[in-house]
Design an enzyme around this catalytic site. Structure first.
Site, mmCIF file in Angstrom:
data_model
loop_
_atom_site.group_PDB
_atom_site.id
_atom_site.type_symbol
_atom_site.label_atom_id
_atom_site.label_comp_id
_atom_site.label_asym_id
_atom_site.label_seq_id
_atom_site.Cartn_x
_atom_site.Cartn_y
_atom_site.Cartn_z
ATOM 1 N N TYR A 141 0.822 -1.216 0.000
ATOM 2 C CA TYR A 141 0.000 0.000 0.000
ATOM 3 C C TYR A 141 0.856 1.267 0.000
ATOM 4 C CZ TYR A 141 -4.106 -2.890 1.044
ATOM 5 O OH TYR A 141 -5.117 -3.818 1.001
ATOM 6 N N LYS A 192 3.191 -15.436 1.946
ATOM 7 C CA LYS A 192 3.078 -16.131 0.660
ATOM 8 C C LYS A 192 4.505 -16.439 0.206
ATOM 9 C CE LYS A 192 0.383 -17.511 -2.728
ATOM 10 N NZ LYS A 192 -0.438 -18.720 -2.588
ATOM 11 N N ASP A 225 -3.412 -18.082 1.449
ATOM 12 C CA ASP A 225 -4.603 -18.711 0.845
ATOM 13 C C ASP A 225 -5.148 -19.810 1.760
ATOM 14 O OD1 ASP A 225 -2.131 -19.812 0.249
ATOM 15 O OD2 ASP A 225 -2.695 -20.533 -1.731
ATOM 16 N N ASP A 249 -5.401 -6.816 5.787
ATOM 17 C CA ASP A 249 -6.599 -6.060 5.412
ATOM 18 C C ASP A 249 -7.735 -7.041 5.102
ATOM 19 O OD1 ASP A 249 -8.259 -4.065 4.648
ATOM 20 O OD2 ASP A 249 -7.108 -3.403 2.919
ATOM 21 N N ASP A 253 -10.987 -8.565 7.870
ATOM 22 C CA ASP A 253 -12.401 -8.387 7.519
ATOM 23 C C ASP A 253 -13.119 -9.733 7.496
ATOM 24 O OD1 ASP A 253 -12.230 -5.669 7.285
ATOM 25 O OD2 ASP A 253 -13.276 -5.594 5.357
#
Ligand code: NAD
Length: 364
Positions: A141, A192, A225, A249, A253
């Site tokens: 970001y 990852k 994942d 992020d 959620d």
């Protein structure tokens, strides 16, 4: 010791829910001897209306001097037309940046009384108590270079850069290890590393820190994942999850939905510890909810649980935190609920009535 609290209620339902959080703090001051001074200032749209900008230098200075900042929510349709860098949400990003709040803590805790509100089966979420620690000021970001360019053949190409350096990973990992140490002593670092170099550095750094300083905590690693799947399949396997800005992020959620309502969840954003003091900002995870603002029906429990999270995380006053958590659980058990979590046939209470119920439960 007197605690200097900066209150930034913000916009929409922000001031409505923060009023109830403030009453709880004042109760703690009067009944449990917590010495507090509370200063209230403007942020977001309210600050734009008064000062023309969403965050003033005076608020930044007050936040830097405060022991803790409590924020409601910012934004709303009234300010939809303002320039991108002047919008209410820029105030929130600005204060996070000014205080260098690099660790975002989002608990996903389910209250027994709200089991039916979860999107998962009660058996899968009963007793759920996860803490997600997300790196907040680095990664893709913020990484450079970033941009949109036009290629020679006229196509567009958008690009962002994911970078993480040892120091950035170490400081947020320390926060996560410390939290795990005070909980069930299990940390799962999510990355990852099978595909991304930044994740390889992430995994190596967390592993080295574990060996050097936190061998008493059980460390595991998981690909993001798989973690997304495990959160739906068997979320109770997790204690503390540590992850980067982008993955955090999304995963936080996802985890919040396991618990039922957005109106129930607090969060903390923490900075570095300097001279024994760590910059901290607590805020509900919900926004300013323009659709219900001004009606007095917003759920104040996320804001009230910000007080509980502050007591537990920054103050380490576990007795007071437990007392407040118990009071909220009792209020839910008694069916004193706002419309977002009321079951069918149950009378929905107002924001203030739920605040009253929490104060009554504290008294009892
Ligand atoms: P939102 O969280 O404000 O609302 C989403 C839905 O949840 C709405 O239906 C709302 O009524 C409901 N809801 C939220 N909080 C509730 C509560 N305490 N009690 C009962 N119901 C509640 O998200 P949105 O609608 O996407 O955003 C509205 C505005 O808030 C936007 O301007 C957005 O940018 C801003 N926002 C701010 C923050 C923040 O300040 N941290 C976070 C998210 C969104």
């Amino acid at each position: 010791m007197t605690h200097n609290l900066l209150f930034l209620p913000g916009d929409g339902i922000g001031p409505e829910v923060m009023r109830e959080a403030r009453r709880v703090l004042e109760w703690l001051g009067a009944k449990r001897g917590l010495k507090l001074t509370i200063t209230e200032m403007l942020i977001g749209g309210a600050s734009i209306d008064m000062h023309g900008v969403p965050l003033t230098d005076a608020v930044i200075a007050a936040a830097q001097n405060a022991d803790v900042v409590f924020l409601g929510a910012v934004g709303g349709p009234k300010w939809a037309g303002v320039a991108h860098d002047k919008r209410p949400e820029a105030g929130l990003l600005g204060i996070r940046k000014a205080l260098d709040l690099f660790a975002n803590l989002r608990p996903a805790v389910i209250f027994d009384a709200l089991l039916d509100a979860s999107s998962l089966k009660p058996d899968i979420v009963r007793g759920l108590d996860i803490m997600i620690v997300r790196e907040l000021v680095g990664g893709v970001y913020f990484g450079q270079p970033r941009g949109i360019e036009i290629l020679p053949d006229g196509q567009k190409r958008g690009y962002n850069t994911q970078t993480y350096s040892t120091h950035e990973i170490q400081r947020v990992a320390r926060v996560a290890f410390e939290l795990a140490r005070a909980r069930r002593k299990a940390l799962c670092s999510v990355d990852k590393a099978n595909v991304m170099e930044s994740s390889i550095v992430w995994r190596e750094t967390v592993t080295e820190l574990h060996q050097a300083e936190y061998a008493d905590v059980t460390l595991s690693h998981m690909y993001v994942d798989n973690c997304a799947m495990q959160l739906c399949r068997a979320p109770k396997q997790f204690d503390v999850i540590l992850t980067d800005n982008l993955f955090g992020d999304i995963l936080s959620d996802e985890a919040s939905m396991l618990t039922g309502s957005i109106g129930m969840l607090p969060s903390a954003s923490l900075g570095a510890e300097i001279n024994g003091k760590r910059a901290a900002l607590y805020e509900p995870i919900h926004g300013s909810a323009p659709d219900i603002a001004g009606k007095g029906i917003a759920n104040p429990l996320a804001a009230i649980l910000c007080v509980e999270m502050w007591l537990r995380t920054s103050r380490r006053d576990l007795a007071a935190a437990d007392l407040l958590a118990k009071a909220v659980a009792q209020v839910l058990q008694n069916g004193a609920r706002t419309a977002d979590i009321a079951t069918s046939g149950q009378k929905a209470l107002t924001t203030q009535e739920v605040g009253d119920a929490v104060l009554k439960a504290l008294e009892n």
